[in-house]
Design a protein around this motif. Structure first.
Motif, mmCIF file in Angstrom:
data_model
loop_
_atom_site.group_PDB
_atom_site.id
_atom_site.type_symbol
_atom_site.label_atom_id
_atom_site.label_comp_id
_atom_site.label_asym_id
_atom_site.label_seq_id
_atom_site.Cartn_x
_atom_site.Cartn_y
_atom_site.Cartn_z
ATOM 1 N N ASP A 77 -8.977 -17.567 -2.502
ATOM 2 C CA ASP A 77 -8.334 -16.252 -2.456
ATOM 3 C C ASP A 77 -8.126 -15.747 -3.888
ATOM 4 O O ASP A 77 -7.449 -16.384 -4.699
ATOM 5 N N THR A 78 -8.719 -14.599 -4.182
ATOM 6 C CA THR A 78 -8.671 -14.079 -5.550
ATOM 7 C C THR A 78 -7.225 -13.857 -6.040
ATOM 8 O O THR A 78 -6.897 -14.113 -7.192
ATOM 9 N N GLY A 79 -6.342 -13.416 -5.133
ATOM 10 C CA GLY A 79 -4.951 -13.167 -5.524
ATOM 11 C C GLY A 79 -4.235 -14.453 -5.918
ATOM 12 O O GLY A 79 -3.496 -14.494 -6.918
ATOM 13 N N VAL A 101 -13.832 -14.111 -13.705
ATOM 14 C CA VAL A 101 -12.805 -13.075 -13.708
ATOM 15 C C VAL A 101 -13.189 -12.025 -12.667
ATOM 16 O O VAL A 101 -14.286 -11.456 -12.735
ATOM 17 N N ASP A 102 -12.344 -11.782 -11.696
ATOM 18 C CA ASP A 102 -12.627 -10.748 -10.693
ATOM 19 C C ASP A 102 -12.716 -9.396 -11.409
ATOM 20 O O ASP A 102 -11.975 -9.155 -12.394
ATOM 21 N N VAL A 103 -13.556 -8.488 -10.916
ATOM 22 C CA VAL A 103 -13.721 -7.183 -11.574
ATOM 23 C C VAL A 103 -12.420 -6.397 -11.714
ATOM 24 O O VAL A 103 -12.342 -5.480 -12.516
ATOM 25 N N ILE A 104 -11.411 -6.775 -10.956
ATOM 26 C CA ILE A 104 -10.139 -6.024 -11.021
ATOM 27 C C ILE A 104 -9.179 -6.584 -12.079
ATOM 28 O O ILE A 104 -8.106 -6.032 -12.286
ATOM 29 N N ILE A 153 -22.556 -8.989 -8.935
ATOM 30 C CA ILE A 153 -21.940 -7.761 -8.430
ATOM 31 C C ILE A 153 -21.844 -7.865 -6.907
ATOM 32 O O ILE A 153 -22.717 -8.437 -6.260
ATOM 33 N N ASP A 154 -20.778 -7.349 -6.356
ATOM 34 C CA ASP A 154 -20.566 -7.374 -4.919
ATOM 35 C C ASP A 154 -20.419 -5.954 -4.383
ATOM 36 O O ASP A 154 -19.858 -5.084 -5.060
ATOM 37 N N ALA A 155 -20.891 -5.753 -3.177
ATOM 38 C CA ALA A 155 -20.643 -4.498 -2.466
ATOM 39 C C ALA A 155 -20.589 -4.877 -0.994
ATOM 40 O O ALA A 155 -21.353 -5.745 -0.548
ATOM 41 N N GLN A 198 -3.660 -9.970 5.091
ATOM 42 C CA GLN A 198 -2.968 -9.261 4.000
ATOM 43 C C GLN A 198 -3.261 -9.952 2.671
ATOM 44 O O GLN A 198 -2.602 -10.904 2.290
ATOM 45 N N TYR A 199 -4.281 -9.486 1.976
ATOM 46 C CA TYR A 199 -4.700 -10.050 0.676
ATOM 47 C C TYR A 199 -5.658 -9.046 0.053
ATOM 48 O O TYR A 199 -5.887 -7.967 0.600
ATOM 49 N N GLU A 200 -6.248 -9.413 -1.090
ATOM 50 C CA GLU A 200 -7.082 -8.462 -1.816
ATOM 51 C C GLU A 200 -8.267 -7.917 -0.999
ATOM 52 O O GLU A 200 -8.632 -6.748 -1.106
ATOM 53 N N GLY A 201 -8.848 -8.780 -0.184
ATOM 54 C CA GLY A 201 -9.997 -8.333 0.604
ATOM 55 C C GLY A 201 -9.649 -7.187 1.547
ATOM 56 O O GLY A 201 -10.498 -6.369 1.899
ATOM 57 N N LEU A 202 -8.395 -7.109 1.936
ATOM 58 C CA LEU A 202 -7.963 -6.017 2.812
ATOM 59 C C LEU A 202 -8.076 -4.678 2.063
ATOM 60 O O LEU A 202 -8.452 -3.655 2.643
ATOM 61 N N LYS A 255 -10.113 -13.802 6.376
ATOM 62 C CA LYS A 255 -10.583 -13.497 5.013
ATOM 63 C C LYS A 255 -12.085 -13.812 4.978
ATOM 64 O O LYS A 255 -12.672 -14.071 6.027
ATOM 65 N N GLU A 256 -12.681 -13.872 3.794
ATOM 66 C CA GLU A 256 -14.130 -14.120 3.711
ATOM 67 C C GLU A 256 -14.539 -15.491 4.277
ATOM 68 O O GLU A 256 -15.524 -15.572 5.026
ATOM 69 N N PRO A 257 -13.851 -16.590 3.928
ATOM 70 C CA PRO A 257 -14.335 -17.883 4.429
ATOM 71 C C PRO A 257 -14.344 -17.967 5.961
ATOM 72 O O PRO A 257 -15.284 -18.508 6.545
ATOM 73 N N ASN A 273 -19.273 -8.305 5.226
ATOM 74 C CA ASN A 273 -18.993 -9.272 4.166
ATOM 75 C C ASN A 273 -19.795 -8.915 2.919
ATOM 76 O O ASN A 273 -20.578 -7.971 2.933
ATOM 77 N N TRP A 274 -19.599 -9.698 1.855
ATOM 78 C CA TRP A 274 -20.305 -9.498 0.592
ATOM 79 C C TRP A 274 -21.684 -10.165 0.683
ATOM 80 O O TRP A 274 -21.919 -10.998 1.576
ATOM 81 N N PRO A 275 -22.565 -9.904 -0.304
ATOM 82 C CA PRO A 275 -23.928 -10.474 -0.240
ATOM 83 C C PRO A 275 -23.992 -11.998 -0.173
ATOM 84 O O PRO A 275 -24.919 -12.546 0.416
ATOM 85 N N LEU A 309 -16.691 -1.785 -4.487
ATOM 86 C CA LEU A 309 -17.307 -2.548 -5.574
ATOM 87 C C LEU A 309 -16.485 -3.801 -5.852
ATOM 88 O O LEU A 309 -15.290 -3.739 -6.112
ATOM 89 N N GLY A 310 -17.145 -4.934 -5.739
ATOM 90 C CA GLY A 310 -16.500 -6.186 -6.109
ATOM 91 C C GLY A 310 -17.394 -6.900 -7.096
ATOM 92 O O GLY A 310 -18.366 -6.327 -7.594
ATOM 93 N N GLY A 311 -17.086 -8.135 -7.356
ATOM 94 C CA GLY A 311 -17.938 -8.909 -8.238
ATOM 95 C C GLY A 311 -17.121 -9.733 -9.197
ATOM 96 O O GLY A 311 -15.888 -9.603 -9.260
ATOM 97 N N TRP A 312 -17.817 -10.583 -9.901
ATOM 98 C CA TRP A 312 -17.150 -11.495 -10.811
ATOM 99 C C TRP A 312 -17.797 -11.479 -12.177
ATOM 100 O O TRP A 312 -19.010 -11.278 -12.314
ATOM 101 N N MET A 313 -16.963 -11.669 -13.192
ATOM 102 C CA MET A 313 -17.418 -11.651 -14.568
ATOM 103 C C MET A 313 -17.061 -12.991 -15.175
ATOM 104 O O MET A 313 -16.370 -13.788 -14.542
ATOM 105 N N PRO A 381 -15.326 1.635 -7.083
ATOM 106 C CA PRO A 381 -14.457 0.659 -7.748
ATOM 107 C C PRO A 381 -13.008 0.804 -7.319
ATOM 108 O O PRO A 381 -12.573 1.886 -6.916
ATOM 109 N N ARG A 382 -12.259 -0.270 -7.415
ATOM 110 C CA ARG A 382 -10.810 -0.178 -7.226
ATOM 111 C C ARG A 382 -10.207 0.349 -8.532
ATOM 112 O O ARG A 382 -10.866 0.266 -9.574
ATOM 113 N N PRO A 383 -8.983 0.889 -8.481
ATOM 114 C CA PRO A 383 -8.431 1.486 -9.706
ATOM 115 C C PRO A 383 -8.453 0.521 -10.906
ATOM 116 O O PRO A 383 -8.137 -0.660 -10.748
HETATM 117 C C1 GLC Z 1 -15.035 -10.747 -3.547
HETATM 118 C C2 GLC Z 1 -15.237 -9.675 -4.594
HETATM 119 C C3 GLC Z 1 -13.974 -9.455 -5.377
HETATM 120 C C4 GLC Z 1 -12.838 -9.118 -4.424
HETATM 121 C C5 GLC Z 1 -12.686 -10.207 -3.395
HETATM 122 C C6 GLC Z 1 -11.651 -9.820 -2.343
HETATM 123 O O1 GLC Z 1 -14.862 -11.980 -4.147
HETATM 124 O O2 GLC Z 1 -16.283 -10.014 -5.459
HETATM 125 O O3 GLC Z 1 -14.153 -8.417 -6.319
HETATM 126 O O4 GLC Z 1 -11.634 -8.909 -5.120
HETATM 127 O O5 GLC Z 1 -13.904 -10.464 -2.745
HETATM 128 O O6 GLC Z 1 -11.451 -10.838 -1.441
#
Ligand code: GLC
Length: 425
Positions: A77-79, A101-104, A153-155, A198-202, A255-257, A273-275, A309-313, A381-383
């Motif tokens: 969980d990114t949070g 590092v999450d894009v946010i 990059i995620d979408a 209730q987490y970032e993916g929401l 969540k994603e998993p 889901n993401w790619p 827009l998601g993704g990791w750096m 993108p998120r803010p």
């Molecule tokens: C993915 C995305 C990330 C996003 C997260 C939310 O990992 O790449 O940007 O914050 O999902 O669960």
């Protein structure tokens, strides 16, 4: 096929900003990785369900026998990951050297002084930033400096079972209809699954629904514009999906998993889901749906099909004692060799030439479609703000309340507007 939206222009300005910033960069003390000296760096990232990390580390160590990479697994969980990094980095710990590092996060982490700025390394090693997807580069850029290199990059994407539906649904209304009708076919238990815990993916899922009906959180100038008929409609549609009877009964905990676990078991007809999920679905050792899944853009509302827009750096800890070696690893993973390895595990490359590689195109047919790059580049993108965690928290709580029926969509949107205006001034 013309599913994806048009690609924005490459930002040359960004490259210029980088170069200028690099010239003025001061030189921090650093060591490690030079002249055969043996060093071990610690690399932190969330649990990797695809197996790409192991391959990346193996290939890197082979090329750099004097640098060992020790992997530190962070929560999925990114949070939760975020909070652990903040605890570590605010105490100026040098325990980790490199981190995903999450894009946010870059704006917040840069402002807090947790990250080493990378301009000097980028300039010294002639990294051509114009070869990367601009949106992914921009996510790591704050106050004119580059704080993190784009890794993948995620979408948001729509996955559909080709053996159950011939064509993916094109609108959210159609999706609800198809999910209800096809639920139960070929042993499936649900028609559709998305991330509604209730987490970032929401926040990402919410942005996609709102965007489909023309709703946005902030405008281009950073003003709060969330309270619009489009956002309300989008949230109402999201509630309709959750209450449709076609999603798993525990959708508010997914969540994603959980999504990829259900989907690879063949338990759902459709999924958001993401790619990365594609590589899991194509792995015969763990998937029951190999070659049975198609991927499409998310459905449209009455305005558009929108993906978050998601993704990791990759960033370097400001307090790392091995910055040179850390940079070598970052450079490798975000460079041509590393990007190819990541792509073979369906982590969408940010380094554009990787998409032309025939092996990469074979591993994931999406990468052979030039419209895919246009699609991810058009994702919303998120803010971008050092206050992002507060912004996210407000959205998470209110959207959750709306999905569980505590407040109406209208009330939730009004509450978000009010609270966001307190944070975004
Ligand atoms: C993915 C995305 C990330 C996003 C997260 C939310 O990992 O790449 O940007 O914050 O999902 O669960």
């Amino acid at each position: 096929m013309r599913w994806w939206k048009t690609f924005g222009a490459v930002s040359l300005a960004l490259v210029l900003v980088l170069v200028t910033a690099a010239c003025g960069a001061n030189s921090d003390s650093e060591s490690g990785g030079g002249d055969g000296e043996q060093v071990t760096i610690v690399y932190a990232r969330g649990k990797d369900d695809t197996g790409s990390t192991q391959e990346l580390v193996k290939a890197f160590e082979k090329k750099h026998p004097n640098i060992k990479v020790k992997f530190k697994e962070m929560p999925t969980d990114t949070g939760t990951s975020h909070d652990q990094y903040v605890t570590m980095l605010s105490a100026q710990s040098s325990e980790i050297d490199v981190m995903d590092v999450d894009v946010i996060w870059p704006a917040e982490f840069a402002q807090a002084g947790y990250l080493q700025d990378l301009d000097r390394f980028i300039l010294r090693d002639n990294i051509d930033m114009s070869q990367y997807i601009p949106g992914a580069v921009e996510a790591g850029n704050y106050n004119g400096k580059q704080w993190a290199m784009p890794k993948f990059i995620d979408a948001g994407l729509l996955y559909y079972r080709k053996d159950i539906v011939k064509e993916p649904p094109k609108t959210w209304d159609e999706l609800i209809e198809v999910a209800k009708k096809q639920k139960g076919k070929k042993g499936t238990k649900s028609g559709f699954v998305m991330q509604a815990a209730q987490y970032e993916g929401l926040v990402c899922n919410f942005i996609e629904f709102a965007g489909a009906y023309g709703g946005r959180i902030l405008d281009d100038k950073g003003n709060v514009v969330i309270n619009s008929p489009g956002t309300v409609k989008g949230l109402e549609k999201m509630i309709e999906v959750v209450k449709s009877g076609a999603v798993p009964g525990n959708i508010l905990a997914i969540k994603e998993p959980e999504t990829h676990t259900m989907y690879k078991e063949g338990e759902s007809v459709l999924a958001r889901n993401w790619p990365y999920m594609f590589s899991i679905l194509q792995n015969p050792d763990e998937s029951k749906v190999v070659d049975q899944v198609g991927v499409a853009p998310l459905p449209k509302g009455d305005k558009a099909s929108t993906a978050a827009l998601g993704g990791w750096m990759m960033g370097i800890n400001k307090y790392s004692k091995n910055k040179e070696a850390a940079w070598e690893f970052v450079k490798f993973v975000t460079g041509p060799e590393g990007q190819k390895i990541s792509a073979l595990y369906s982590h969408s490359p940010t380094y554009l030439p990787t998409y032309d590689d025939p092996e990469v195109q074979k591993a994931n047919p999406l990468y052979a479609d030039e419209n895919f790059v246009k699609g991810v580049s058009a994702a919303i993108p998120r803010p971008v703000s050092p206050e992002y965690p507060k912004i996210s928290e407000i959205i998470q709580v209110e959207v959750s309340n709306a999905l569980s029926g505590k407040v109406s969509a209208k009330e939730a949107v009004k509450n978000m507007e009010q609270q966001l205006k307190e944070v975004v001034k």
